[in-house]
Motif scaffolding. Structure first.
Motif, PDB file in Angstrom:
ATOM      1  N   LEU A 207       0.991  -1.283   0.134  1.00 39.75           N
ATOM      2  CA  LEU A 207      -0.003  -0.054   0.028  1.00 39.75           C
ATOM      3  C   LEU A 207       0.949   1.096  -0.116  1.00 39.75           C
ATOM      4  O   LEU A 207       1.840   1.397   0.994  1.00 39.75           O
ATOM      5  N   VAL A 208       0.745   1.985  -1.089  1.00 39.51           N
ATOM      6  CA  VAL A 208       1.484   3.232  -1.137  1.00 39.51           C
ATOM      7  C   VAL A 208       0.654   4.461  -0.752  1.00 39.51           C
ATOM      8  O   VAL A 208      -0.543   4.707  -1.169  1.00 39.51           O
ATOM      9  N   MET A 209       0.817   5.130   0.321  1.00 39.97           N
ATOM     10  CA  MET A 209       0.413   6.286   0.839  1.00 39.97           C
ATOM     11  C   MET A 209       0.972   7.596   0.541  1.00 39.97           C
ATOM     12  O   MET A 209       2.170   7.848   0.800  1.00 39.97           O
ATOM     13  N   SER A 210       0.542   8.226  -0.553  1.00 38.37           N
ATOM     14  CA  SER A 210       0.988   9.326  -1.312  1.00 38.37           C
ATOM     15  C   SER A 210       0.467  10.772  -0.795  1.00 38.37           C
ATOM     16  O   SER A 210      -0.605  11.107  -0.776  1.00 38.37           O
ATOM     17  N   PHE A 211       1.214  11.586  -0.128  1.00 38.40           N
ATOM     18  CA  PHE A 211       1.027  12.810   0.171  1.00 38.40           C
ATOM     19  C   PHE A 211       1.529  13.779  -0.873  1.00 38.40           C
ATOM     20  O   PHE A 211       2.474  13.374  -1.402  1.00 38.40           O
ATOM     21  N   LEU A 235      -0.801   5.848  11.959  1.00 36.44           N
ATOM     22  CA  LEU A 235      -1.888   5.783  12.563  1.00 36.44           C
ATOM     23  C   LEU A 235      -2.919   4.868  11.596  1.00 36.44           C
ATOM     24  O   LEU A 235      -3.636   4.153  12.162  1.00 36.44           O
ATOM     25  N   LEU A 236      -2.908   5.222  10.382  1.00 38.76           N
ATOM     26  CA  LEU A 236      -3.648   4.502   9.351  1.00 38.76           C
ATOM     27  C   LEU A 236      -3.258   3.217   9.168  1.00 38.76           C
ATOM     28  O   LEU A 236      -4.181   2.145   9.048  1.00 38.76           O
ATOM     29  N   ALA A 237      -1.932   3.056   9.200  1.00 39.62           N
ATOM     30  CA  ALA A 237      -1.229   1.737   9.120  1.00 39.62           C
ATOM     31  C   ALA A 237      -1.685   0.637  10.526  1.00 39.62           C
ATOM     32  O   ALA A 237      -2.192  -0.524  10.067  1.00 39.62           O
ATOM     33  N   LEU A 242      -1.451  -3.153   9.613  1.00 36.94           N
ATOM     34  CA  LEU A 242      -0.391  -3.341   8.581  1.00 36.94           C
ATOM     35  C   LEU A 242       0.878  -3.479   9.304  1.00 36.94           C
ATOM     36  O   LEU A 242       1.173  -2.706  10.193  1.00 36.94           O
ATOM     37  N   GLY A 243       1.728  -4.255   8.724  1.00 35.65           N
ATOM     38  CA  GLY A 243       3.115  -4.319   9.078  1.00 35.65           C
ATOM     39  C   GLY A 243       4.131  -3.341   8.479  1.00 35.65           C
ATOM     40  O   GLY A 243       3.621  -2.740   7.623  1.00 35.65           O
ATOM     41  N   ALA A 244       5.307  -3.270   9.057  1.00 29.02           N
ATOM     42  CA  ALA A 244       6.162  -1.983   8.399  1.00 29.02           C
ATOM     43  C   ALA A 244       6.621  -2.429   6.840  1.00 29.02           C
ATOM     44  O   ALA A 244       6.657  -1.311   6.114  1.00 29.02           O
TER      45      ALA A 244
END
Length: 363
Positions: A207-211, A235-237, A242-244
């Motif tokens: 999962l890529v969280m793009s800001f 916090l979302l992870a 989700l793991g690191a």
């Protein structure tokens, strides 16, 4: 020097004072054309909080090069995501405003004047504040729709409000929401959006969280944006369990040659593609409504970067938009920041109601 240049609305004895809530988003050109994009870009890129290069150096570049070349390219990008009803960002902001106004009314906040404005483009912050004053607003809660605070986003939105107040003779009382990057309702809305998508489509390998990115130099100058993005991501992870190694926080929309916050989104997607990653999902937690940066840059360009590099399946998870969980969270943020702003007449009315209930119970 700024003078008290805005006319004051005529006083009316039959108009009661009201509290206003002003939602502010980035903005959008009026049409996906070079003619409409040029003034929008000029206003945006002339903001000293957005581009911190000295004016003497920046002005020739902006007016001599960028505004003569970029509007056509940007207009093509806008055209690729434009709907029959107009700009996606404008439409989502309008809907969010309408929905949260209705929800606040259901919660007993019927006397609020709830409206929205754009920092750049239309409707302008100044024009909407003037309209709210005409409707009797003398207290104003300002809510920039940026979860993470940055001087170039939330900061400049508040600049537009304060500049308008400087022009008022009879200033409104004002409160501001600085950020909500770690608000439980906002995190829950993000988690619900992602988990709902996964229930229907299965989980990805990454999962890529793009800001949205900002220059790295802003971090050393005291801007908290980088830290707030990382906290949102963490916090979302945690909410998604989700793991690191299951997710990565990246930054998109780099502009110019200076170093920006890293890792950059586009090179990350290319690297994941080269590693033959079977599936990547991308979510943009820094945007509460889909816009050019999510629909074109991430959903289209990002997908092309990943697939062309050899990646497998690519999915974009849409923004919060009109998610009921998000609208509920936004109403919570507003109600929390309105505490203590009840009118004397409202308090008197509540006291009478409570007294009547107490007398009824005693009988």
């Amino acid at each position: 020097m700024i003078t008290h240049s805005l006319p004051e609305p005529a006083f009316r004895h039959d108009q009661s004072a009201k509290t206003g809530v002003l939602l502010i988003n980035l903005g959008t050109p009026d049409a996906p054309t070079a003619k409409a994009v040029r003034p929008y870009l000029k206003q945006f890129l002339s903001d000293p909080r957005v581009v911190e290069i000295p004016r003497l150096l920046w002005w020739p570049i902006l007016n001599g090069i960028i505004l003569n070349t970029r509007p056509k390219k940007s207009a093509e990008k806008y055209a690729s995501i434009w709907t029959k009803d107009g700009s996606p960002l404008l439409l989502h902001t309008q809907k969010q405003c309408k929905l949260v106004k209705g929800l606040l009314g259901e919660r007993g906040q019927q006397n609020l004047v709830v409206d929205y404005a754009m920092r750049y483009g239309n409707p302008s912050v100044e024009s909407v504040i003037c309209q709210m004053r005409e409707r009797g607003v003398d207290r104003l809660l300002v809510v920039p729709l940026y979860p993470q605070y940055a001087a170039s986003s939330s900061g400049t939105a508040l600049d537009a409000v304060f500049t308008t107040l400087l022009k008022q003779r009879n200033m409104v009382e004002v409160r501001t929401v600085r950020h909500f990057h770690d608000h439980p309702g906002y995190i829950a809305a993000l988690a619900q959006r992602v988990s709902s998508f996964w229930r229907q489509n299965g989980r990805p390998d990454k999962l890529v969280m793009s800001f949205h990115g900002v220059p790295k130099a802003t971090l050393s100058k005291g801007d908290p944006y980088h830290c707030e993005c990382l906290k949102t991501g963490r916090l979302l992870a945690e909410a998604l369990e989700l793991g690191a190694d299951d997710y990565i926080v990246t930054f998109q929309s780099r502009f110019g040659r200076a170093e920006w916050l890293q890792p950059y989104t586009a090179p990350t997607l290319k690297a994941l593609g080269k590693a033959a990653t079977r599936r990547v999902d991308v979510v943009c937690p820094g945007f509460v409504g889909d816009c050019l940066e999510t629909l074109e840059e991430i959903a289209m360009e990002g997908k092309e970067d990943f697939l062309m590099a050899g990646g497998g399946e690519y999915r974009y998870i849409e923004c919060l938009n009109e998610s009921p969980v998000w609208i509920d969270a936004l109403a919570d943020i507003i109600c929390h920041n309105l505490q203590g702003w009840e009118r004397f007449d409202d308090l008197t009315s509540k006291m009478r109601i409570n007294m009547a209930k107490a007398l009824g119970a005693a009988q």
